[in-house]
Design an enzyme around this catalytic site. Structure first.
Site, PDB file in Angstrom:
ATOM      1  N   TYR A  70       3.597 -13.314  -1.713  1.00  0.00           N
ATOM      2  CA  TYR A  70       2.557 -12.955  -0.764  1.00  0.00           C
ATOM      3  C   TYR A  70       1.806 -14.219  -0.370  1.00  0.00           C
ATOM      4  O   TYR A  70       1.741 -15.177  -1.142  1.00  0.00           O
ATOM      5  CB  TYR A  70       1.588 -11.952  -1.385  1.00  0.00           C
ATOM      6  CG  TYR A  70       2.176 -10.591  -1.635  1.00  0.00           C
ATOM      7  CD1 TYR A  70       2.688  -9.824  -0.596  1.00  0.00           C
ATOM      8  CD2 TYR A  70       2.190 -10.041  -2.915  1.00  0.00           C
ATOM      9  CE1 TYR A  70       3.218  -8.561  -0.823  1.00  0.00           C
ATOM     10  CE2 TYR A  70       2.706  -8.774  -3.153  1.00  0.00           C
ATOM     11  CZ  TYR A  70       3.222  -8.049  -2.108  1.00  0.00           C
ATOM     12  OH  TYR A  70       3.742  -6.798  -2.331  1.00  0.00           O
TER      13      TYR A  70
ATOM     14  N   ASP B 277      10.777   4.789   3.606  1.00  0.00           N
ATOM     15  CA  ASP B 277      11.236   3.393   3.530  1.00  0.00           C
ATOM     16  C   ASP B 277      12.337   3.170   2.499  1.00  0.00           C
ATOM     17  O   ASP B 277      12.673   2.033   2.191  1.00  0.00           O
ATOM     18  CB  ASP B 277      10.060   2.453   3.257  1.00  0.00           C
ATOM     19  CG  ASP B 277       9.512   2.575   1.843  1.00  0.00           C
ATOM     20  OD1 ASP B 277       9.871   3.538   1.127  1.00  0.00           O
ATOM     21  OD2 ASP B 277       8.719   1.692   1.440  1.00  0.00           O
TER      22      ASP B 277
ATOM     23  N   ASP C 200       5.448   3.974   4.277  1.00  0.00           N
ATOM     24  CA  ASP C 200       5.390   3.308   2.977  1.00  0.00           C
ATOM     25  C   ASP C 200       4.075   3.701   2.306  1.00  0.00           C
ATOM     26  O   ASP C 200       3.075   2.997   2.385  1.00  0.00           O
ATOM     27  CB  ASP C 200       5.473   1.792   3.193  1.00  0.00           C
ATOM     28  CG  ASP C 200       5.579   1.014   1.892  1.00  0.00           C
ATOM     29  OD1 ASP C 200       5.626   1.640   0.822  1.00  0.00           O
ATOM     30  OD2 ASP C 200       5.605  -0.228   1.945  1.00  0.00           O
TER      31      ASP C 200
END
Length: 297
Positions: free
Chosen positions: A139, A170, A207
């Site tokens: 990230y 997803d 998601d």
């Protein structure tokens, strides 16, 4: 794995010796049944028939085994029963513990940035660091909460959700954002209670993010729904939404979107999401739905 890979086994925190029930969540009360249909580990051999009702008995004594070095392509975190037999954190860890409590498998500890996830296409679905074009993924900044999955759930990519812009699942287990104060470890299994749900839409795919808290957190008794989170963890639901909305922007991608009015749904809705995705998982492992490249081992 590389020949020089190190391996160590540690006990998973929060694993108790109390048997718990799982598999498919039932809408009616159920009775625990013992016998040849119980999911058990006898002499290290798991019975081959996986059940799809709450009569499965599972002793959550689990160990985790680290293979390879962290932050390398070879690194894997496997789960084993006490006999040393590998089990799947996605398929074999129970979901439902009763009284609104669920198991949560930690993939990413809070205040870290390595994008760890269950390898849904590898045997026994170990935790690994995600890759893109052969490189490890991170990230752009630390995630501020413990992050992971609800076992025995699955977001069906062939199922459109009419309540969330018709988005399809997803193809992964349901994600959990655990807001407790303690930084957890990769592979820990926590007992959590859901508090809210965010319907993130990532490149058109649904998601879900279930917001939950570990039962051993000092403030766990204070929060039982989304309104309690706003009261005792002010700004947290907005911060979670904004973090997941924006984390791809530094890489030049558009912000993620959210359904359900761009707000967190309450606990009742979160439980509905968990029930529905558990039902989808049951169909998957029964092979009522094609698995594609997903591992069901």
């Amino acid at each position: 794995m590389a020949a020089a890979a190190t391996a160590r086994i540690v006990s998973v925190a929060g694993s108790s010796t109390v048997a718990s029930s799982s598999c498919l969540l039932l809408k009616a009360p159920f009775a625990l049944k013992h016998g040849r249909n119980a999911l058990s580990f006898n002499n290290g051999r798991r019975l081959s028939k996986r059940l799809f009702s709450c009569n499965a008995i599972y002793n959550p004594q689990v160990q985790i085994k680290h293979e390879g070095q962290p932050e390398t392509l070879d690194y894997r975190v496997f789960f084993e029963d006490t006999s040393g037999k590998k089990i799947s954190p996605w398929h074999d860890i129970p979901l439902h513990l009763g009284d609104g409590v669920f198991n949560f498998v930690v993939e990413i500890p809070k205040e870290s940035s390595a994008k760890m996830e269950v390898a849904t296409d590898e045997p026994y679905t170990p935790i690994k660091q995600d890759t893109k074009k052969g490189k490890l993924r991170y990230y752009p900044y630390n995630i501020n909460w413990n992050y992971g999955l609800l076992p025995q759930t699955w977001e069906d990519p062939s199922l459109a959700n009419s309540e969330v812009d018709g988005a399809f699942g997803d193809n992964d287990p349901v994600d959990v954002v655990e807001i407790g104060e303690t930084r957890r470890k990769i592979g820990e299994i926590l007992k959590v209670k859901p508090l809210a749900a965010l319907a993130m839409i990532d490149e058109g795919e649904l998601d879900w993010k279930i917001v939950a808290i570990s039962l051993d957190d000092p403030r766990a008794s204070l929060v039982n729904d989304a309104d309690d989170v706003e009261k005792h963890f002010p700004g947290t639901l907005t911060a979670i939404r904004d973090w997941f909305r924006d984390y791809k922007i530094p890489d030049g991608k558009p912000a993620n979107k959210f359904g359900l009015g761009n707000k967190a749904a309450n606990k009742e809705y979160a439980l509905k999401v968990i029930t529905e995705t558990n039902e989808s998982w049951a169909k998957l492992v029964k092979r009522s739905i094609p698995a594609g490249e997903l591992s069901l081992a």
